[in-house]
Design a protein around this motif. Sequence first.
Motif, PDB file in Angstrom:
ATOM      1  N   SER A  82       0.845  -1.204   0.000  1.00  0.00           N
ATOM      2  CA  SER A  82       0.000   0.000   0.000  1.00  0.00           C
ATOM      3  C   SER A  82       0.878   1.250   0.000  1.00  0.00           C
ATOM      4  N   GLU A  83       2.030   1.153   0.629  1.00  0.00           N
ATOM      5  CA  GLU A  83       2.976   2.276   0.570  1.00  0.00           C
ATOM      6  C   GLU A  83       3.400   2.525  -0.886  1.00  0.00           C
ATOM      7  N   LEU A  84       3.652   1.419  -1.581  1.00  0.00           N
ATOM      8  CA  LEU A  84       4.071   1.529  -2.982  1.00  0.00           C
ATOM      9  C   LEU A  84       2.959   2.141  -3.830  1.00  0.00           C
ATOM     10  N   ARG A  85       1.750   1.644  -3.590  1.00  0.00           N
ATOM     11  CA  ARG A  85       0.619   2.161  -4.362  1.00  0.00           C
ATOM     12  C   ARG A  85       0.422   3.651  -4.100  1.00  0.00           C
ATOM     13  N   GLN A  86       0.547   4.030  -2.845  1.00  0.00           N
ATOM     14  CA  GLN A  86       0.373   5.447  -2.494  1.00  0.00           C
ATOM     15  C   GLN A  86       1.473   6.312  -3.090  1.00  0.00           C
ATOM     16  N   ARG A  87       2.679   5.738  -3.108  1.00  0.00           N
ATOM     17  CA  ARG A  87       3.779   6.508  -3.701  1.00  0.00           C
ATOM     18  C   ARG A  87       3.512   6.737  -5.185  1.00  0.00           C
ATOM     19  N   GLY A  88       3.003   5.715  -5.838  1.00  0.00           N
ATOM     20  CA  GLY A  88       2.627   5.870  -7.238  1.00  0.00           C
ATOM     21  C   GLY A  88       1.596   6.961  -7.414  1.00  0.00           C
TER      22      GLY A  88
END
Lengths: 428, 428, 428, 428
Positions: free
Chosen positions: D110-116
Motif C-alpha cells: 500500500s505504501e508503494l501504491r500510495q507513492r505511485g
Amino acid sequence: MEQMIDSGVLAAENEKRAPALEQDYNTLGEKLARRGISIDDVTSKVAAYGVAVPSWGAGTGGTRFARFPGAGEPRHIFDKLEDCAVIHQLTRATPTVSLHIPWDKVDDLSELRQRGEALGLGFDAMNSNTFQDQEGQEQSYKYGSLSHTDAATRQQAIDHNIECIEIGKALGSKALTVWIGDGSNFPGQSHFTRQFERYLEAMKSIYAALPDDWRIFSEHKIFEPAFYSTVVQDWGTNYLIAKELGPKAFCLVDLGHHAPNVNIEMIVARLIQFGKLGGFHFNDSKYGDDDLDTGSIDPFRLFLVFNELVDAEGATDFNPAHMLDQSHNVTDPIESLMRSAIEVRRAYAQALLVDRAALTGYQDDNDAMMASETLKDAFRTDVGPILAMARRQAGGAIDPIAAYRASGYRQKVADERPAVTGAGGGIV
Amino acid sequence: MEQMIDSGVLAAENEKRAPALEQDYNTLGEKLARRGISIDDVTSKVAAYGVAVPSWGAGTGGTRFARFPGAGEPRHIFDKLEDCAVIHQLTRATPTVSLHIPWDKVDDLSELRQRGEALGLGFDAMNSNTFQDQEGQEQSYKYGSLSHTDAATRQQAIDHNIECIEIGKALGSKALTVWIGDGSNFPGQSHFTRQFERYLEAMKSIYAALPDDWRIFSEHKIFEPAFYSTVVQDWGTNYLIAKELGPKAFCLVDLGHHAPNVNIEMIVARLIQFGKLGGFHFNDSKYGDDDLDTGSIDPFRLFLVFNELVDAEGATDFNPAHMLDQSHNVTDPIESLMRSAIEVRRAYAQALLVDRAALTGYQDDNDAMMASETLKDAFRTDVGPILAMARRQAGGAIDPIAAYRASGYRQKVADERPAVTGAGGGIV
Amino acid sequence: MEQMIDSGVLAAENEKRAPALEQDYNTLGEKLARRGISIDDVTSKVAAYGVAVPSWGAGTGGTRFARFPGAGEPRHIFDKLEDCAVIHQLTRATPTVSLHIPWDKVDDLSELRQRGEALGLGFDAMNSNTFQDQEGQEQSYKYGSLSHTDAATRQQAIDHNIECIEIGKALGSKALTVWIGDGSNFPGQSHFTRQFERYLEAMKSIYAALPDDWRIFSEHKIFEPAFYSTVVQDWGTNYLIAKELGPKAFCLVDLGHHAPNVNIEMIVARLIQFGKLGGFHFNDSKYGDDDLDTGSIDPFRLFLVFNELVDAEGATDFNPAHMLDQSHNVTDPIESLMRSAIEVRRAYAQALLVDRAALTGYQDDNDAMMASETLKDAFRTDVGPILAMARRQAGGAIDPIAAYRASGYRQKVADERPAVTGAGGGIV
Amino acid sequence: MEQMIDSGVLAAENEKRAPALEQDYNTLGEKLARRGISIDDVTSKVAAYGVAVPSWGAGTGGTRFARFPGAGEPRHIFDKLEDCAVIHQLTRATPTVSLHIPWDKVDDLSELRQRGEALGLGFDAMNSNTFQDQEGQEQSYKYGSLSHTDAATRQQAIDHNIECIEIGKALGSKALTVWIGDGSNFPGQSHFTRQFERYLEAMKSIYAALPDDWRIFSEHKIFEPAFYSTVVQDWGTNYLIAKELGPKAFCLVDLGHHAPNVNIEMIVARLIQFGKLGGFHFNDSKYGDDDLDTGSIDPFRLFLVFNELVDAEGATDFNPAHMLDQSHNVTDPIESLMRSAIEVRRAYAQALLVDRAALTGYQDDNDAMMASETLKDAFRTDVGPILAMARRQAGGAIDPIAAYRASGYRQKVADERPAVTGAGGGIV
C-alpha cells in the motif's frame, strides 16, 4: 530538346500545385533559417544532383516464377530512351542512362548517341552481361564466365567486356560496371582460390583495355544466381579486387546485395576511407536482392548511406557514381524510376541538413543521445518542398507521378508498341 | 606429469571399450584401404593436431539474463589449469591453454608457468580485456577502448595490451589476441572513419611492442556488445587492419561472429589466399554469437572449414592458431570442452579423407555432382575409431566423457571449491 | 514393367560393387548389433520408405537471371515420366510422381495413367499453378490469385484448383497442394486482413470440392515472388488456414521457405502436436529458397527433421506426404533427384538409429550433453551400406549415379529430344 | 501531485521554445487542413495515448560482457518510480509503470501504491521472473521453469506467477506478462512436444488464478537465453498458447523477438484478425534482441506497426497494451525512455494521418504505387509540432530532453544515490 510530355499538360499540372508549394517552401525556409540553414543553398545542391537510370529498368521485371508485362513495354533501346526521357523531363534528376550489352546493342552507335542528345540524355556506366547465354554464343556461361575453368570461356567474357568499353567510348560513357553471377551451388563444386585467381587474371585483361579517363566498377553480391558461393561475395573480396587491379578500379555497392542485418553505411564509410568507393546501385529490399523501389522499405537506411556521402563530400577524388537498379514487377516502371530518383534526392537533401559541427561535438563527448537525435532531426524534416522546387525551377514537375498520369504517355506507347505476353520464369 | 584423473580408472574404462575399438578401427582401416588411404597415416596426423583451451571456458558461462553456476566452479587460474589438465589427459588434444587478462592475473608468473609444466600444459595466445571495467581502473571503457575518443582511455587500453604481451613472454606464449567490443548503439553515435583511424593508431602502438617471434590476431564480430555498429565488424575490416599493421598481424576467425547465411569457409579461403589467416575461435551457433559446443549445430559447416585448412596444408608460413571459444551454460564445462576438442579433430580427420586429386578433376570438369559427393563421402565417413585410437595410443581415453564421469572428478572439486551462487545477468 | 535402364548394365555395375557392400553391410550389422539394433529391420523400414518426385524437377531449372538447359531436356510429361522411371528404377525410392498443372496437362488422362503404370509409377499430390499467366487466360495473376481483390480472378483460380482435383481423381492422386505467390511488394499495397479473408474464402470453395479421401496441403513461404509481404508467410498463418478449412486440410513444410535461423524441426514438432502436419517439400538452402539438392548444405538439419518424424511414427493418423522440390541449375536433374532421394532415406535411416529410450532418460535428467550426443551418435553412423542394400535387394543400383552414367541414358535422350536454347530469366 | 522537476525550470525551458512551436504548429495545421485533416483532432488523440514504462528500464542495462552503470542508478522501486515520474512529467506520455517481480518486491504494497499515486503514476502489467535464480530459491531454473521436466520446479514457477498476480491486485494492475527463457541449447536436449505440453499445463494453472478482469500476456522470442530452441519461439506457438488458455489470454509482441527479415506488421495484423493481440513491448533492433531505443534503427517499421493499430482502432474489444522494453547501455535511461515514448507517439500520429479512404481505393485497384505513397506521405509528415503541442498543453515539456538536462535531475540523484561499480557480465 525533344519533349516526351506535352509542355502544356505539365504546365497545367504545375499550376495547380504551385501556390501550396510556394507556401510550404517558404515555411520550410523559415524553419531552416532558424537552424542557420539557407533553403536555397540546399535546393541548389539538390538540383545539381543526378542519378543514372538503368535502361533495363524501363521494362517490367520479373522473378524466376513469372513475369507480368505491362502495357507499352519498350521493345529496344530507342523505346527505353524515350521512357527515360520522360523520367528526366519530369524529375530533372536523371540526366544519364546506363546501358546493358547485349540487351541494348544497336548497329549504329552514332544514331544512338544522337538520339540521346536529342532527348537530353547522356550515357552513364556500361554494363556487361556474362550471366546469360546469347543466341549463337560459342561458349556457355552455365558454369561461370570470367572465373570459368575453361580459358576459352574466360576469353569470350573478357572480349565481351572489352566490346562494352568500345561501345561506351562511342557513346561518351566513362565507366564499365562488371557484375558476374559466377559462383557455385554446392560445397566442393568450385575451388575458391583457384576460381578467384582466374577471375582476377581475367579482370586484369579487361583493366588493361580501359581508357585512362575511365573507371571500372566491380560489384559484390552475397548470393543469387549462385546459391552456395559467389566469387565476389562481399565488400572484402570487392576491395581486394579493386586493390589488385589498380587506381582506376573501384567497388560498386548495390544496397540489396548484402547478408541480413549487415550495416551497409559502415561498408560505405570503409570504402571511402580506403579510396575505393566507386558508386551505387540504389534500390531497396526486405529479404534478399528484392530490387524494390529505392527507399520504399527502409528510408532511414537510405538516409544513413547519404549521411556518409555528404560527410565525405569535398574530399579529393571523391566522385562516386549513382545509379538506380531495380526490378519493377507490379508498378509502371516509369513511375517507379521517377519515385526512386526522388527518394535518392530526398535522402541527399536530408543528409545535407545534418548539423555536422554539432554532431562532431556530440560524438567527441560520447553523447549518444544527442548525436543520434541530430541525425534524426535531419531525417524527420519534410524536405518535399525542396525537392519539388528544385524540379519546378528546372522545368520539371512539382508532382511527377501526377503529371505523368495526366499526360497519358503510357496509353500512347501502349498503342504504339505491341502487347507482350507474359514470359514464364526460369523455374521450368 | 601430474595426472588429474586416476590412471586406474582410466585404464579400466579403456579396457571395457578396447575390443570394440580394435574391431571398428580395423574395419575402417580396410574400408579406407580400398580407397587407397592408410588409416594409420590419418591417425598420426590427427594425433599431432592440438587445439587450445580457453581458461575462461572452464567456468560456467551465462547470458545477459542470468548465469547458473555448476558444482565445483574454478576459483582462479590454478583451478582452471587443473580442469584443463583433465581435458588434455583424457582427449590428448588440448596441449595448451589460452589466458585472459586480468581474469587470470597472478602475482607470480613463474609459479604459473611451472604449474602448467607440471600439468603438461603450455600457454597459447594471450587475450586482453578492454570490454569490461575493472575495480579501480582510471578510465572507463563504457564508450570504447582502443578506439575511444579520449586519448587517455586509448592509452590505458594500449598499456593493458602491452602488459598482456609482457605476461605472455614470461609464460612462453607467442601471440596476442585482441578482441574489442568498441562500436556504437545508435546511428550517429560514432564517426565510423575517425573511430577506425583511432583504432588503427592504437593498434600500431601495440604492434610496436610485439616481440619479433610473436603474432597479433585481431578478431572481427558483426555485433554484440555494440548493437548498431562494431569497429571490427567483418573480415573486410579485419583484413585492412592486418594489412595496415604489418607482417606479424593476422585475422582471427570466430565461427559465431558473422551475419546470418554468410559463407564462412570462403572467408577462410580468402584470408589464406591473401596470407592473413591467423587462426580460429571454434564454437557453433544457430542465431548469433551463441558460443555453443563446436560442431553441435552444423557439423558439415565445420567440416567445410577444415576442408579449406587441409587444402592449404603444406603452404609456406601457413600455421593458423586453433582455439576453442565457447560459453557453457547448461553443461559441465569440462565435458563440453572435451567434446569440442574431439569434434574439431573429427572435422580435421574427415577433411584428410577428401580425395583431392579426384576433387580437382571434378572441379575442372564442372562436374558439380561428383565434386560435392566427393566432399560428402569424406564427411560421411565415421572417423570415430580414428579419433579414439589416436587418444588411446597417446594415453588418453577411448571415451573421454565416460571416463570423466567414472572418475568422479567433478564431485571431488565440488567438495574442494566453495559453491557459487548465480550471479544475475547484465540486464539489471 | 518397362525398364528404362538396361538390366544388363545395371547388373554389371552392381556386380562390381557387391563384394564391398556385403562386407560393409555385415560390418555395420555387427556394430549395430552391439547397440542392440537389427540392421535388417532398419533396412526393411528404409526399403519401405518412398518419396515423390516432382515432374518439373526433371527439367533444368533456372533463376530470374538465366536458365541454362542441359542435353535431352524433357519436352512434356511423358518424357518426364520416363526420366522419373529411371530415378525409381535405380533408387527404388521414388514410386510416385507429383504433377503440376497446366505444365503437365494432357488430352488423354487414361493414357497418362497407363503410361505411369507401365513405368511402375503412381501419381502423388497434384500441384496447381496460379502464380503464372497462361496463354489465353482471361484474368491475370499479376496482382494475386486466390486473394486477388477482383472476384472474377479469384473464381478463375478456384476453378483451376478444382480442375486439378478432377485431373488428380482420374490419375489416382489423393491430395492437392496449393502454393500461391500472392502478396505485395510495397507497404500499403495490400490490406493484410482483407487479403487473407479473401484467400480463406477462396480456399473454402476449393475445400468444398475435395473428395472425402483427399487431403489439401497449403504451403507457407516467407518471400518470393512477393518481396514485402506474402499471404501465407509462415507456419502460424498456415496453421490458421488448416484450422479454418477443416479436417482434410494440412500444412506443407518446404525446408527452404523460412526466415534465416528459424528452427524448422521445432515447427515440424508443433504441427505434429496439433495434428496439422501435411508433409514436406524437401530441398536444401543456404540463403533463401535456393532449392538445392536435399541434404547438400546442412545434412544435420535434415536429420533433425527426420528425428521428429521417427519420434512421431506410429501415432494415429500420422501420415505426412514426402516430396522432393528442387531446382537443378547446374547438375543433371536425374542425378540430383536420385541423390536427393538417397539423402532423404539416409536421414530417415539415421533417425531410426536414435536410441529413444536413452534419449528420453537424458532429457528427463537434463543431461544436455548425453542427450545431444545420443542424436549425434545416430547421425554419425555411416548408413550408406543400409541404403545400398535396400536398393539392391529391391532391384535397384548399389551406386545409382554410377549406374546411370554407365547406362548412357542422358546421351540417348539427348539424341531423341531436340536441343533447347537457354531462355532468359525474368529480369528482362 | 509531487513534481520531480522544478516547475520554474520547465516553464523557462518551454518559454524559449513556445514561439517557434506556435508557428510550426500553425503552419502544419494549415498544411493538414489542405488534406482535410484537423490538426487539433490529431493532437487530442495523441495526447490521450499513453505507453507504460518498465521499472527496470530506469537502470542502466548491460550485455553478457559487461554493464557500465551511470550516475545516480536507482536502488529500488521507489527510486525507479521517481525516475518514471520525471519521464511522465516531461512527456505526459507515460502514465503507468510496469513492475518486475522480484526485482521490485516491497514489504508494504500500500505504501508503494500510495507513492505511485503521489507521483501521478499507475501500475501497468506485472512481469514475473523465472529466468533467474534468486537467493535462497529452492529449485533452480537452470533447465527451465514452467516447462521444466521436474514438477516441483514447475510448481515453484507457477506459484511465483500467482504471487505476481496477488501483488498486482494490491497495486491496481490488470494484467500479467509471462516471458520465460525456457528452451534448449543443443539438439536433443529437450523433447519439443513434451516440453510444450508441460508449459501449457503450467500456464493453465496460472490462468486459473487470473481474476476475471485481468488479461494474461504470453511473449514469444526466437532465441536468447536459449540458443538452439525456445519454447515460445514465434507468434505461431504464441497464438496456440492464447487459444488453448482461453478468452483472457493474449499474445504480446516484442519488436525485437523475431527472426531476421520477418514482417512484423503482418504478424500484428494476423493477431488482430484472430482476436489475440495482447500488446507490445516496444524497442528497436538491428541484429537480435538489441533492445535499443524505440524507432532509433528503423522508424518506418515502427510506423507500419502503428498503421495496423490505427487501422484496427474502433473494433470491439480491441485494446492492446503498450509498453516500452529496452536496455539502456550507453545513454541516460531517463532520456532514452523519454525519447522512446515520444517516438511511439510520433508513429501513432503519423499513422493517424494516413488517408485510409484513398488507401482502400488504391488497394482495391491494385495501384501499388499510390497505395505505398499514401503511407509514405503520412510517414514523411513532420509531426513534431503535434507531439510538442500535446505535451505542452498537458503541462509537459516542449523539448523533454533539453528540459531534463536543464533541471539537473541526474546530478541531484547522483548525489543522493551511492555510486555503483560495474558488474561483470554473464560470461564469467
